[in-house]
Write a protein that holds these residues in place. Structure first.
Motif, PDB file in Angstrom:
ATOM      1  N   SER A 136       0.830  -1.217   0.000  1.00 25.26           N
ATOM      2  CA  SER A 136       0.000   0.000   0.000  1.00 25.26           C
ATOM      3  C   SER A 136       0.861   1.261   0.000  1.00 25.26           C
ATOM      4  O   SER A 136       0.599   2.228   0.731  1.00 25.26           O
ATOM      5  N   VAL A 137       1.888   1.255  -0.833  1.00 23.14           N
ATOM      6  CA  VAL A 137       2.824   2.384  -0.885  1.00 23.14           C
ATOM      7  C   VAL A 137       2.115   3.671  -1.287  1.00 23.14           C
ATOM      8  O   VAL A 137       2.437   4.761  -0.791  1.00 23.14           O
ATOM      9  N   ALA A 138       1.140   3.576  -2.185  1.00 19.77           N
ATOM     10  CA  ALA A 138       0.466   4.783  -2.677  1.00 19.77           C
ATOM     11  C   ALA A 138      -0.221   5.568  -1.561  1.00 19.77           C
ATOM     12  O   ALA A 138      -0.456   6.771  -1.709  1.00 19.77           O
ATOM     13  N   ALA A 139      -0.535   4.921  -0.463  1.00 17.60           N
ATOM     14  CA  ALA A 139      -1.220   5.602   0.643  1.00 17.60           C
ATOM     15  C   ALA A 139      -0.246   6.228   1.640  1.00 17.60           C
ATOM     16  O   ALA A 139      -0.678   6.887   2.593  1.00 17.60           O
ATOM     17  N   MET A 140       1.057   6.066   1.432  1.00 17.66           N
ATOM     18  CA  MET A 140       2.034   6.537   2.405  1.00 17.66           C
ATOM     19  C   MET A 140       2.335   8.020   2.225  1.00 17.66           C
ATOM     20  O   MET A 140       2.396   8.537   1.125  1.00 17.66           O
ATOM     21  N   HIS A 141       2.534   8.686   3.366  1.00 21.13           N
ATOM     22  CA  HIS A 141       2.887  10.099   3.390  1.00 21.13           C
ATOM     23  C   HIS A 141       4.383  10.229   3.663  1.00 21.13           C
ATOM     24  O   HIS A 141       4.993   9.336   4.248  1.00 21.13           O
TER      25      HIS A 141
END
Length: 298
Positions: A136-141
């Protein structure tokens, strides 16, 4: 061949989108290396607990056992967040060395991906799109990050052989190319106390930079010293807790392009990795020069 991407944010309003932007950049580079992929993300809050990221071939067995062992060792419930084959352990920095020593001695089947106040590294075999979705890299800040998609030419296709490589706290490196003197340099670094997980030449480059920074160099100075000590052809993109750096060897046979605006600095093995970044049409775009150090710090 391999594909590299990197993104260093100047504008804090972009931080919630860092993971999504890096994922899109890396997926665009898929055909440069379909064997394995990885991404390092630096979180925006350095006040968070110290983090250790580990990888397991048997998460269902290893992670519950690890959680119990950490709780007994520290006297407090373990904060362990599972993400696919990886787990991120959050703990007080004062307990980090004790826990790291315990993992290496009691859980030799686990692999330590990264450690530090801000860094998390996730890497696995497979296409970038699959690897990014698993974690779920796309959700990381975050504030900055680097990624790599690999075409294995000199070693097996394994999780450990994937990039980024991290050999120090909040430090990591991705590499496109090959070093010719990595074995002799590895022996010297081992004598200096450095620890290696793989036979990959890129891990040696990461350890070399770590050792230089432990000796007092900043990122720019460590990269500059590498021009004298690292033989071969290479493009490095390096992350530290507060910095982002790029270095190409004096021949610079590997492709590279950079872009900078007042909101970000970006790197890609090819320009197409950058085309969807916000404001890219107004960016200063250039090819990084051979044997020239580029680095930015927050």
């Amino acid at each position: 061949m391999c594909g590299i991407v990197g993104l260093f944010l100047k504008d804090s309003t972009l931080e919630p989108d860092l993971g999504a932007m890096l994922t899109a950049m890396l997926v665009t580079m898929t055909d440069r290396g379909p064997d394995s992929a990885g991404i390092a993300i630096y979180s925006e809050d350095s006040a968070k607990p110290f983090k250790i990221t580990v990888q397991s071939l048997d998460p269902a067995t290893d992670f519950p056992a690890l959680s119990d062992r950490i709780a007994k060792l520290t006297g407090a419930p373990a904060q362990l967040l599972e993400k696919g084959s990886h787990a991120v352990i959050a703990l007080a920095k004062s307990a980090a060395d004790t826990v790291l020593t315990m993992i290496r001695s009691d859980f030799p089947e686990l692999r330590i991906m990264s450690q530090g106040n801000r860094i998390e590294i996730f890497k696995e075999t497979g296409l970038p799109e699959k690897v990014a979705a698993e974690f779920s890299v796309a959700a990381m800040h975050g504030t900055h990050g680097i990624g790599h998609t690999r075409m294995a030419t000199e070693s097996a296709v394994t999780t450990l052989g994937a990039h980024p490589f991290s050999t120090g706290s909040d430090q990591c490196l991705v590499h496109n190319g090959s070093l010719s003197n990595h074995n002799s340099l590895r022996r010297k670094l081992v004598r200096d106390g450095m620890h290696f997980e793989t036979e990959n030449d890129s891990e040696v480059a990461a350890a070399y930079l770590t050792r230089r920074m432990q000796g007092g160099d900043n990122l720019g100075g460590a990269l500059q010293a590498g021009l004298d000590d690292l033989d071969g052809f290479y493009t490095f993109v390096v992350g530290t807790e507060t910095g982002f750096g790029v270095l190409r060897d004096p021949i610079a046979c590997k492709p590279a392009v950079m872009a900078e605006t007042d909101r970000f600095v970006a790197f890609g093995s090819e320009y197409r990795a950058l085309v969807d970044l916000p404001g890219i049409k107004d960016a200063r775009v250039w090819e990084p020069q051979p044997a020239k150090v580029y680095f930015w710090e927050r």
